[in-house]
Design a protein around this motif. Structure first.
Motif, mmCIF file in Angstrom:
data_model
loop_
_atom_site.group_PDB
_atom_site.id
_atom_site.type_symbol
_atom_site.label_atom_id
_atom_site.label_comp_id
_atom_site.label_asym_id
_atom_site.label_seq_id
_atom_site.Cartn_x
_atom_site.Cartn_y
_atom_site.Cartn_z
ATOM 1 N N LEU A 23 0.824 -1.207 0.000
ATOM 2 C CA LEU A 23 0.000 0.000 0.000
ATOM 3 C C LEU A 23 0.861 1.262 0.000
ATOM 4 N N LEU A 24 2.019 1.210 0.638
ATOM 5 C CA LEU A 24 2.951 2.334 0.595
ATOM 6 C C LEU A 24 3.413 2.593 -0.844
ATOM 7 N N LEU A 25 3.757 1.525 -1.556
ATOM 8 C CA LEU A 25 4.164 1.665 -2.962
ATOM 9 C C LEU A 25 3.006 2.101 -3.844
ATOM 10 N N LEU A 26 1.821 1.581 -3.575
ATOM 11 C CA LEU A 26 0.650 1.992 -4.351
ATOM 12 C C LEU A 26 0.319 3.456 -4.116
ATOM 13 N N ALA A 73 -0.875 3.979 2.856
ATOM 14 C CA ALA A 73 -1.065 4.541 1.516
ATOM 15 C C ALA A 73 -0.886 6.057 1.522
ATOM 16 N N ALA A 74 -1.372 6.719 2.560
ATOM 17 C CA ALA A 74 -1.220 8.173 2.663
ATOM 18 C C ALA A 74 0.242 8.559 2.845
ATOM 19 N N ALA A 75 0.992 7.757 3.576
ATOM 20 C CA ALA A 75 2.420 8.041 3.752
ATOM 21 C C ALA A 75 3.165 7.921 2.432
ATOM 22 N N GLY A 76 2.842 6.898 1.654
ATOM 23 C CA GLY A 76 3.471 6.762 0.343
ATOM 24 C C GLY A 76 3.138 7.918 -0.573
ATOM 25 N N TRP A 77 1.880 8.357 -0.543
ATOM 26 C CA TRP A 77 1.457 9.500 -1.368
ATOM 27 C C TRP A 77 2.168 10.774 -0.926
#
Length: 133
Positions: A23-26, A73-77
């Protein structure tokens, strides 16, 4: 019966760690796509980029069953978008100084906070009719 707050935290399992890394990569991919899409068509591209981020965050929270998925996911974004705002030594940069870029940055961060805090909560096991009994 013990409270949810009094229970010890379980160690993370390998599938959960891999899901959060995915999810981080996504989130990073959605950040890159949104950064490239939002200046292309001003009102539509911005709305589509923000809708894509919101869909990712809500889907991540529901897929993992906790707020942690939305946070990953928010951290990756956020990491990706912040790195894309920095200018390079050659003078190249992805974001311009227009209103669309600022709306994308601030709107995306607001969406990340909203989706990460309003994600599904963990519920104790049982029939779910009455939690106190």
């Amino acid at each position: 019966m013990s409270s949810m707050l009094a229970r010890p935290i379980k160690s993370p399992t390998l599938p959960r760690v891999l899901a959060h890394l995915g999810l981080l990569l996504l989130g990073a991919l959605v950040g890159i796509a949104g950064a490239l899409l939002q200046p292309a068509w001003f009102p539509g591209g911005l709305l589509l980029a923000l809708a894509g981020e919101a869909g990712l965050l809500v889907g991540a929270a529901r897929a993992t069953g906790s707020r942690g998925g939305a946070v990953a996911a928010a951290a990756g974004w956020a990491i990706t978008v912040i790195l894309l705002t920095a200018s390079r030594p050659e003078g190249d940069f992805v974001f311009g100084t227009g209103a669309s870029a600022y709306l994308f940055l601030l709107g995306g961060m607001a969406l990340a906070v909203i989706c990460a805090t309003l994600g599904p909560l963990r519920q104790p096991g049982g029939d779910g009719v009455r939690l106190g009994k």
